[in-house]
Design a protein around this motif. Structure first.
Motif, short mmCIF file in Angstrom:
data_model
loop_
_atom_site.label_atom_id
_atom_site.label_comp_id
_atom_site.label_asym_id
_atom_site.label_seq_id
_atom_site.Cartn_x
_atom_site.Cartn_y
_atom_site.Cartn_z
N SER A 236 -0.93 -0.83 -2.48
CA SER A 236 -1.85 0.10 -3.14
C SER A 236 -2.46 1.06 -2.13
O SER A 236 -2.78 2.20 -2.45
CB SER A 236 -2.97 -0.68 -3.84
OG SER A 236 -2.42 -1.50 -4.83
N TRP A 237 -2.67 0.55 -0.89
CA TRP A 237 -3.32 1.36 0.13
C TRP A 237 -2.68 1.12 1.49
O TRP A 237 -2.32 -0.01 1.81
CB TRP A 237 -4.81 1.01 0.25
CG TRP A 237 -5.59 1.37 -0.97
CD1 TRP A 237 -6.02 0.51 -1.93
CD2 TRP A 237 -6.00 2.67 -1.38
NE1 TRP A 237 -6.69 1.20 -2.91
CE2 TRP A 237 -6.69 2.53 -2.59
CE3 TRP A 237 -5.86 3.95 -0.82
CZ2 TRP A 237 -7.24 3.61 -3.28
CZ3 TRP A 237 -6.41 5.02 -1.49
CH2 TRP A 237 -7.08 4.85 -2.71
N LYS A 261 -1.84 7.39 -1.02
CA LYS A 261 -1.94 5.98 -0.64
C LYS A 261 -2.53 5.81 0.76
O LYS A 261 -2.98 4.74 1.13
CB LYS A 261 -0.50 5.44 -0.60
CG LYS A 261 -0.28 4.25 -1.46
CD LYS A 261 1.14 3.83 -1.43
CE LYS A 261 1.53 3.54 -2.85
NZ LYS A 261 2.72 2.75 -2.96
N GLN A 294 -5.09 -5.91 -5.41
CA GLN A 294 -4.32 -4.88 -4.70
C GLN A 294 -3.91 -5.39 -3.31
O GLN A 294 -4.63 -6.16 -2.67
CB GLN A 294 -5.15 -3.60 -4.55
CG GLN A 294 -5.28 -2.83 -5.86
CD GLN A 294 -5.92 -1.47 -5.68
OE1 GLN A 294 -6.68 -1.25 -4.75
NE2 GLN A 294 -5.62 -0.56 -6.59
#
Ligand code: UT7
Length: 316
Positions: A236-237, A261, A294
């Motif tokens: 997610s990141w 992202k 996440q």
């Protein structure tokens, strides 16, 4: 699989904000040069009563409160910093005392410069595995304004002060967790320290470090993804060390990745070395952008030279 999950974050920033315009009145630079070359617009500097340890204590206190845990539940405390105010007690020991962490909780500082938070996370996982215990406090904190030559325009526009903290839980779930680390002794970035004799300010061969960074970042990301068997789409990141916006842009282009992202916040913090990744994690959590479940990759690179990547899941 045994590994760490992020359960809470905290942060602390000095009140004083220094703009590019303010710096341009002190050295021969301009807002235009700094923003186009680095993406940095403002940064925080410690006031007289602040230092890396006072910031670390504030950030750690906040993370502990948000975790809902009592101090007695923390089984190790690791602080990543290259700007500790004292050689001893370490910043981690100062946190241990301030937060009333138990005496059975080992506390130590890690100096891996801008990769320090990744090294600290790996060390926390190792300590929990070796000594037992479920929860670790990992902090990144810096007072780089104390290490800079305010007259050296090639460095004084880059760095800032701050702290971020994370509480991790060691679990046996299937949540992804992996770390990769590396080092190559090189003084392309060099700094004495406030507590060292013959203290000398930060110097950096910017171009050489830039070349190193644009190589180390995608390689570390690739290696840590391989270790988990995930690919970029599963993340997610991606929270990279916030040295220079152009380094992250270069990586995004190289990987043909979604730039959204790759979190960026150097515009309002500058480069805070070991603090940059946990400060960014805390901002993501506080702004509600980081959601339970996440998966995040964090990538550090910098002085040492050192580099590293970690993948873990956020589980509030
Ligand atoms: O946190 C650890 C990891 N650190 C990094 O990853 C940093 C990596 N390096 C960088 O981000 C970049 O190399 C810098 C931002 C440090 C420098 O950017 P650059 O595009 O590599 O600039 P440069 O050092 O090659 O300097 C270009 C010009 C020079 O002038 P000449 O020789 O072309 O006339 C410098 O003297 O810019 C000059 N310069 C400045 N001008 C205005 C250097 N600093 C400044 C300044 N303001 N602050």
């Amino acid at each position: 699989m045994n590994g760490l999950q992020l359960i809470a974050t905290g942060g602390a920033l000095p009140e004083r904000t220094v703009t590019n315009e303010e710096l341009s009145r002190m050295v021969d630079t301009s807002d235009e040069w700094i923003t186009t070359r680095t993406g940095i617009r403002t940064r925080h500097y410690c006031g007289e009563t602040e230092n890396a340890a006072t910031l670390a204590i504030r950030a750690a206190q906040q993370a502990l409160e948000r975790s809902g845990l009592g101090p007695e539940e923390i089984s190790c405390c690791i602080c990543a910093t290259l700007s500790a105010p004292d050689a001893t007690p370490s910043v981690a020991c100062q946190v241990q005392r301030a937060l009333h962490l138990p005496e059975g909780c080992p506390a130590l500082d890690v100096n891996a410069a801008c990769s320090g938070f990744i090294y600290g996370t790996a060390a926390a996982n190792g300590l929990l595995a070796t000594l037992g215990g479920k929860y670790a406090l990992v902090i990144g904190c810096e007072a780089l304004s104390r290490l800079m030559d305010p007259k050296d325009r090639s460095t004084c526009v880059l760095f800032g002060d701050g702290a971020g903290a994370a509480v991790f839980e060691r679990t046996e779930s299937n949540a992804p967790f992996a770390v990769t680390l590396g080092a190559r002794g090189d003084d392309a970035i060099h700094a004495g320290g406030p507590s060292r004799t013959g203290s000398s300010p930060i110097t950096m061969d910017g171009k050489a470090v830039f070349r190193f960074a644009v190589d180390a970042l995608p390689k570390s990301l690739d290696r840590v993804l391989q270790k988990t068997g995930l690919n970029l789409d599963d993340l997610s990141w991606v929270v990279c060390h916030q040295a220079n916006s152009r380094i992250i842009d270069h990586c995004v282009r190289h990987l043909n990745a979604d730039p959204a992202k790759f979190y960026k916040n150097m515009d309002h913090h500058g480069n805070t070395s070991a603090a940059s990744i946990p400060v960014a994690l805390n901002e993501l959590a506080e702004s509600g952008q980081l959601l339970p479940g996440q998966t995040i990759a964090c990538i550090g690179f910098g002085g040492g030279l050192t580099w590293g990547g970690a993948i873990f899941q956020y589980r509030k």
